[in-house]
Each structure stands twice: as structure tokens, then as C-alpha cells.
Design an enzyme around this catalytic site. Structure first.
Site, PDB file in Angstrom:
ATOM      1  N   GLY A 346       0.822  -1.209   0.000  1.00  0.00           N
ATOM      2  CA  GLY A 346       0.000   0.000   0.000  1.00  0.00           C
ATOM      3  C   GLY A 346       0.855   1.258   0.000  1.00  0.00           C
ATOM      4  O   GLY A 346       1.952   1.295  -0.559  1.00  0.00           O
ATOM      5  N   SER A 347       0.381   2.277   0.684  1.00  0.00           N
ATOM      6  CA  SER A 347       0.954   3.622   0.524  1.00  0.00           C
ATOM      7  C   SER A 347       2.329   3.824   1.128  1.00  0.00           C
ATOM      8  O   SER A 347       2.987   4.817   0.824  1.00  0.00           O
ATOM      9  CB  SER A 347      -0.017   4.662   1.099  1.00  0.00           C
ATOM     10  OG  SER A 347      -1.189   4.726   0.316  1.00  0.00           O
ATOM     11  N   THR A 348       2.792   2.932   2.015  1.00  0.00           N
ATOM     12  CA  THR A 348       4.182   3.080   2.462  1.00  0.00           C
ATOM     13  C   THR A 348       5.131   2.924   1.283  1.00  0.00           C
ATOM     14  O   THR A 348       6.259   3.440   1.307  1.00  0.00           O
ATOM     15  CB  THR A 348       4.543   2.046   3.543  1.00  0.00           C
ATOM     16  OG1 THR A 348       4.256   0.726   3.051  1.00  0.00           O
ATOM     17  CG2 THR A 348       3.762   2.300   4.829  1.00  0.00           C
ATOM     18  N   GLU A 758      -6.279   6.429   4.938  1.00  0.00           N
ATOM     19  CA  GLU A 758      -4.828   6.546   4.855  1.00  0.00           C
ATOM     20  C   GLU A 758      -4.261   6.661   6.249  1.00  0.00           C
ATOM     21  O   GLU A 758      -3.149   6.392   6.532  1.00  0.00           O
ATOM     22  CB  GLU A 758      -4.422   7.772   4.020  1.00  0.00           C
ATOM     23  CG  GLU A 758      -4.515   7.510   2.526  1.00  0.00           C
ATOM     24  CD  GLU A 758      -3.571   6.424   2.041  1.00  0.00           C
ATOM     25  OE1 GLU A 758      -2.401   6.380   2.447  1.00  0.00           O
ATOM     26  OE2 GLU A 758      -4.021   5.587   1.254  1.00  0.00           O
TER      27      GLU A 758
END
Length: 758
Positions: A346-348, A758
Site C-alpha cells: 500500500g501507501s508506504t 490513509e
């Protein structure tokens, strides 16, 4: 009729026949001798030795496992192996007291009685099944092991009672037992040993050859009666104890990591558990590594009651189905999720996208991007998590906002070839090389990446990595650009504590430049200061990081992984922490709301512990902690002046001119601006105070509530400059209902309500 004399030829034939028979017999005898003395030589030597000697193995002492400060975590203690020689147990006199010969049936009966008494003694003392022990002592052999790892005191009791009962053949051999000092502490990392002392998982398995040592032997000669010969006929080969291991793990850091992971598991009711790592990003040393729920290393085959996530799945099962499911759940508890669990990051992973693009020169610090909330890629509408869009953004703001659309634009500039090159360079297609068993490697895009793969890959979807791989990538971005090999064993030492081997830092390669690394550190700090990671803020320390909320397959399941990777202190990046919360059962399942606060709590504890000094900015002066001095005996004016110097307020109770008591007492740490109550010729109450519930309150409301109870508040969490009307308490310690002394400090953690995932 006269008998005919044998002719000479007949005599010759007879002679030849006799010689032939002798020769044949000789050949048979010679062949038999060759068969016995050559072909079956080893077998008969072994059988002779077995009849003439008693051979017992001496178990070596397994090496100790220490933390980095030589705190003992796992050790071995001397115990005893209880053995029986059934052949000697069956020895009974063939004559009675009067010298009369006993019948065969009488002898057989006495042998059976000896075996039964021996089995009774052993089963009762060792808490074993009588029938199983009886089968052992009835064997036609000279040695049988009854039990291992018996405490020496108990073993001596058994020998003494056997002697009193007139039972022969009982003996003990020195053995060793593994002791895990803290039960479930670092259970998946340390691992455990089997019944024979061999390592089965974790460090115990990975370093089994180092820890186990070499077994010794006692060989005793026996005479024709089967009894031991004098000492001169005994051969003793001493066991060589195993070497010990010093881990990179710090007991204190591991303690804080596990404490906060356990709290996160309880708070979020994460269906698939939680895990985390603390690592020195400069050296690769792992200071803490944990997965929850875990298990007791001293009893690894039992699922603990607190592992409710696992036990619930066993309800209603019986027989083989129950056994199989129980085994499955055990294996899941034993697994070190930080290295053998693969997931979509994901966003990491946006840290990868931005740093790779900066390093390759396709974007710069001055680049700008626009987000409308959606981007069309090869006829597919791919949405940002913020469907309203982020509008115009700088490169730094794309990370602060965790913008999917901007990441797709950046990766399009990067292209599939460079994307794959950096993916390989950051070590995401290979094992990290950590010295632990069972490390997995994620799955990269099948075949050649297409346009959609590149777009979704830019924000960490449709491929998998392990938590350790993801942490390694972020560490390389922040430590000056070097990909280092993580490791958990620092030193191997002998029984005297002398260092035999030291693990050195291994820089596998430089992935990005020092300039790119420095700029990315600024960006990641702004994510915590201004962006989606602000719940990881820690007063007095510069923390950077990145949030992520991963959709698990199938995508319509609504199952999520909330994660956060934090780095601190950003003025000298040294430590990184990753936390994964797998399938939280909360209304908000976002990494910013769930995982970021956990990392913040971990940093709050470990940074002071590791000697990182807090430096408070002008905006953080209200969070600076001050130790309350002793004010008793001072005049009102002197006490007030002293507190003013320390940026503390005061309230007086009583009409006297001299301070006779105070709250809180000397040595308690308060945040700047707190009020100290000074008693002047008035007695203060000593009755316990019941802590109220302040969860869900704003900082000012929580402080007022606690002060009304005569308690003080230590405020953690969101920076004061970021406090809004939506900021509320999410945790407090001590909890509601606890009885504490008047003037006690209650630590309250605040979080901004994060509506996104998020």
C-alpha cells in the site's frame, strides 16, 4: 566264498575320495570363518561390545542466548536423564534363603514383580503412564531411557527409593533443560527446542550448530555376569558445551514493542494479529521484533487462552478435524510474521516511487502535480483514496497527502524499466539475508509490466513484499541511500564469555544518493508534521514516516491492513519502526488512525531509553517535562519564584506563610504550565483517587476533568499546533477506575479524527 582283496586302484580311488572330502570340509570351514571373521566382522564386534560394555551418551549444555547488553534471555540448566537397565532389573536369585533351587515359574514371577514395582515407582514420581513405563522396563535390552530433563533433586529421590526397594539397574546421566526467562517474550524470534534439545524454530533453529555443542560418552566394561567392571575399565569422553549467542535485540526495546503491539491487538481486535520491527537503519541491527498473538516458549504446543483469535476457529470441531485445525493454529502462532508474511504494502511504498523518481531525475523538488481524484489508465478509472481530489501539489505534498493520482503520474515518468530496476536495487525481489529461518519473498508482477501494473504498483498494489523488505527499503531511503543486511545475532561467545565471532554491518549496495536521501527525510518528516502521519508525532523528537491502508484480496472483502513506517530522529535518522495491524475490526481501519499512533507510542518509550535526547521547539514548550523540586520549608514567595523559574504554576491552600506540604511530591515530572498545589499549614488528603474516564475528550476538557480530581495530565499524541476541534483522547494510563495517590500523573494520548483510510 573268499573275500576279494581291494586292488591298488581301488585304494587309490578311496584315498582320493577321502582327500576330496577333507578338502571340501576344509573349504566349508574356511568359508565359514571368512563369513564370520570378515563379512560379519563389524556386526560381531558390535555385538561383543554391546555384551561387554555399557555405553551412555552425555548431553552437552546448550549455549545461552543473551540480549545485546548480555541480559540472559534463554539458558540451560543441569538436569538428569533417568535410565533403567531391564536386564539387571530382572536379576533374581535362583535359590531361596534355604539354598533350595527355585522353579522357573517362581523366578519368572519375581522378575515380573520387580518390573511392576519399578514401573510403579517411576510412573508415580515422574507422572508418567504406568503401562507405558512397564513396557519399557520389560524390554530385552541393557538400556532404556525413562525420562529426560528431570530435576536433580527428584532424580536422586528415585535412585534412593529404588535402592530401598532392592531394585537394580536404576541410573542417571547428566542432562540439560532449556529455560526461557520471560515465557512468551520474543517467542517467534527466539524459537524453541525439541525433546532431544535440537532447535526447531527461530534463533534456536538458525544457530543450532553453534548452540548445541558436542555430546560426550561414558563407556563402562562389563564382566560375564553383566555387572560393571572396576573404574579402570571405564572410558569417559566429556561433552563439549555449546557456544552462546549475543543478540542485537535490546530487552528494553523488545519490551516496549511487545507492550504496544499487545495494546494495539486488544484495541483493534485485529483478526489476523499484529506485528512490528524496530531496527537501527545505519547498521541493520534488529533491536526488536514481535508478532502478536504469541505463545509460551516453555510450552510451545499449547495455544494460550489469550489467543482468542485462534481458539474461536476451533469451536464445534471434533476428532481429526480438531487436531488438524489445532495444529494449523499452532503453526500460525509460531510463524514470525515480520519475515514470512507477504502482503501488498500500500501507501508506504510511495516512498519508493518518489525516491526512485528523484534519483533518476524524472522529477525534482520543484515538480508539481494535480489531482482531481481519479486518473484514467488504459481505459480504467483508478481513484485516489480522496475522491474529491487534492488539487495542485508540490512533490513533498504528494507524500504528505498520500496522493494516488500523483504517484501514478510520477511512475509514468519513471517507466516500467526504471521501476523494475529500482525494485530490484531496493532488494524487493530477493530475501533480505537476515539470519533467521523461514524468510519469504513476495510476488512481483507476472511477466512484463503493463501500463496499469505501473499505475497500481506506484502506490503499492498488485504485488507483495514482507514487512522486513518494506522496512529495509524505507531504511535505505533514510540512512543516506544504503541497503543494509538486517541481522539479529551480534556475537558468538564461548563459555567464558570470550568473543569468537562478531557480525559486521553489510552494505549490500547504494541505491539512492545522499542528496536524495536528505530530501526524502525532509518529506517524511513533513508527513508526520503536516500530513497523514501526524498521529505518530512525539514531542521533543523529529519523527518522519508514511502511512498505508491496504485492501486485502478479494478486494470487495473490506478487509484491510493498517500500517505505518516511522523513522527517528530525522535530524540524524537512526531508528525505524514498522507496525502492521492485520484486519482490524474497527470503524476506521486506516494506517494513519490505527498504526501511526502505535509507532508514536513506541518512539515515545524507546527514544529516551536509547539515549536520544529530546529537543523541544518553541511550539513544544508546553510538552517539555519538568521535575518538581521539594518546596517544603520555603516561604510562599520563595516557592512561587522557584516554580516560575521552571515554567510551572502554583496554587496555595491554607493561610500560613510557609509551605508544609505539596502536590505532586518531589521528583514527579510535569509538563510545562502545570500547577503545583502548595499547602501552607493545611493538611492534604491522603485518600486514594479513582481515575476518571477521559477518553473521547478534547485536550482542554481532559485536563480540566483530571484537575478536578486532583490529578495531572501528561499530553501525548498530536502536536499542539495541529490540535483541532476533532482532536480527542484515544488512550489513557492509568485506565478508568484505577485507584491512585492524589497528585498522580495520568498520561493521555490524543489523535486527530482521520476520516480517510490513509
Amino acid at each position: 566264498m573268499t573275500q576279494k582283496k581291494p586292488t591298488k586302484s581301488m585304494k587309490n580311488r578311496l584315498t582320493v575320495l577321502i582327500l576330496l572330502l577333507v578338502f571340501v570340509v576344509f573349504l566349508i570351514i574356511a568359508g565359514r570363518l571368512v563369513w564370520l571373521q570378515v563379512v560379519r566382522y563389524d556386526e560381531f564386534v558390535e555385538r561383543a561390545a554391546d555384551n561387554q560394555t555399557a555405553d551412555m551418551i552425555i548431553t552437552p549444555k546448550r549455549g545461552t542466548i543473551y540480549d545485546r547488553n548480555r541480559t540472559e534471555l534463554v539458558s540451560s540448566a543441569t538436569t538428569q536423564e533417568v535410565c533403567v537397565d531391564p536386564s539387571r532389573l530382572s536379576e533374581v536369585s535362583k535359590t531361596d534363603k534355604s539354598g533350595n533351587k527355585k522353579s522357573d515359574s517362581q523366578i519368572a514371577k519375581e522378575k515380573a514383580q520387580n518390573q511392576a514395582r519399578a514401573a510403579q515407582l517411576l510412573s508415580e514420581k515422574l507422572e508418567l503412564d504406568y503401562e507405558e513405563v512397564l513396557k519399557k522396563v520389560q524390554k530385552d535390552t541393557k538400556y532404556v531411557r525413562i525420562a529426560r530433563q528431570v530435576e536433580t533433586t527428584l532424580a536422586n529421590e528415585i535412585l534412593a527409593e529404588a535402592k530401598e526397594l532392592g531394585l537394580k539397574g536404576f541410573s542417571t546421566v547428566e542432562d540439560s533443560k532449556r529455560y526461557y526467562r520471560y515465557g512468551s517474550f520474543a517467542s517467534q524470534l527466539l524459537g524453541f527446542t525439541g525433546a532431544d534439545g535440537q532447535g526447531l524454530s527461530g534463533v534456536e533453529y538458525a544457530y543450532d550448530d553453534v548452540l548445541k555443542g558436542t555430546a560426550g560418552r561414558i563407556v563402562k566394561a562389563r564382566n560375564a555376569l553383566g555387572t560393571d567392571m572396576p573404574y579402570d575399565y571405564e572410558k569417559y569422553v566429556p561433552a563439549e558445551d555449546g557456544d552462546s549467542i549475543v543478540l542485537t535485540i535490546d530487552e528494553g526495546v523488545q519490551h516496549y514493542l511487545e507492550k504496544h503491539l499487545e495494546n494495539a491487538l486488544e484495541d483493534t481486535d485485529a483478526k489476523k494479529g499484529v506485528c512490528g520491527i524496530v531496527m537501527n537503519i545505519k547498521t541493520g541491527e534488529v533491536l526488536g521484533m514481535a508478532t502478536k498473538p504469541d505463545f509460551d516458549l516453555g510450552d510451545p504446543y499449547t495455544i494460550p487462552e489469550e489467543a482468542k483469535i485462534n481458539l474461536a476457529e476451533l469451536e464445534g470441531l471434533t476428532g481429526e478435524e480438531y487436531k488438524q485445525e489445532y495444529s494449523n493454529q499452532l503453526y500460525s502462532l509460531w510463524k514470525n510474521k515480520t519475515i514470512n508474511y507477504t502482503y501488498e504494502p500500500g501507501s508506504t511504498f510511495k516512498v519508493f516511487t518518489v525516491s526512485s523518481a528523484l534519483e533518476s531525475g524524472v522529477v525534482t523538488d520543484a515538480s508539481t502535480f494535480s489531482c482531481s481524484g481519479v486518473k484514467i489508465v488504459d481505459k480504467w478509472d483508478i481513484h485516489c483514496w480522496n475522491r474529491a481530489g487534492h488539487g495542485s501539489q508540490t512533490l513533498a505534498q504528494t507524500l504528505q497527502n498520500s496522493c494516488n493520482v500523483a504517484m501514478m503520474d510520477i511512475s509514468a515518468s519513471l517507466g516500467t524499466d526504471l521501476f523494475e530496476q529500482f525494485f530490484q536495487a531496493f532488494g524487493l525481489r530477493e530475501k533480505s539475508g537476515i539470519d533467521l529461518p523461514g524468510e519469504e519473498v513476495g510476488v512481483y508482477f507476472e511477466g512484463k509490466m503493463n501500463e496499469v501494473d505501473l499505475a497500481t504498483g506506484s502506490f503499492g498494489q498488485n504485488f507483495t513484499v514482507t514487512p522486513l523488505q518494506e522496512l529495509g527499503m524505507v531504511s535505505a531511503v533514510c540512512n543516506g541511500g544504503n541497503l543494509v543486511t538486517p541481522y539479529v545475532v551480534k556475537e558468538i561467545v564461548d563459555s567464558e564469555g570470550n568473543i569468537k565471532k562478531t557480525t559486521e554491518t553489510n552494505v549490500r549496495r547504494q541505491v539512492v544518493s545522499a542528496e536524495t536521501s536528505e530530501l526524502m527525510c525532509q518529506y517524511l518528516q513533513w508527513v508526520v508534521d503536516k500530513g497523514t502521519g501526524q498521529n505518530a508525532y512525539v514531542a521533543g523528537y523529529r519523527v518522519g514516516g508514511k502511512t498505508a491502508t491496504t485492501e486485502k484480496l478479494p478486494k470487495n472483502s473490506r478487509n484491510r491492513i493498517a500500517s505505518f513506517i516511522g523513522v527517528a530522529p530525522m535530524d540524524d535518522p537512526t531508528y525505524a519502526v514498522i507496525v502492521l495491524i492485520d484486519e482490524p475490526q474497527t470503524a476506521n481501519r486506516g494506517g494513519g488512525a490505527l498504526a501511526a499512533p502505535v509507532v508514536g507510542r513506541i518512539f515515545t518509550d524507546i527514544l529516551p531509553y536509547l539515549g536520544v535526547e529530546a529537543v523541544y521547539s518553541d511550539e513544544e514548550q508546553d510538552r517539555k517535562e519538568v521535575s518538581v523540586p521539594s518546596l517544603i520549608g520555603m516561604t510562599r514567595e520563595e516557592a512561587e519564584a522557584k516554580l516560575e523559574e521552571l515554567d510551572l504554576d502554583c496554587r496555595f491552600k491554607g493561610d500560613g506563610d510557609t509551605v508544609t506540604d505539596q502536590l505532586p511530591v518531589e521528583g514527579v515530572s510535569l509538563q510545562a504550565g502545570s500547577s503545583v498545589v502548595l499547602y501552607c499549614d493545611e493538611e492534604r488528603s491522603t485518600e486514594k483517587v479513582t481515575v476518571p474516564n477521559v477518553k473521547g475528550l478534547t485536550p482542554s476538557a481532559a485536563r480540566d476533568t483530571l484537575e478536578s480530581y486532583g490529578l495531572y495530565m501528561k499530553q501525548n499524541g498530536v502536536a499542539s499546533s495541529r490540535v483541532t476541534g476533532a482532536t480527542a483522547s484515544i488512550n489513557q494510563s492509568p485506565n478508568e477506575g484505577a485507584a491512585v495517590a492524589p497528585g498522580s500523573v495520568v498520561t493521555v494520548e490524543f489523535s486527530n479524527t482521520v476520516t480517510s483510510e490513509e
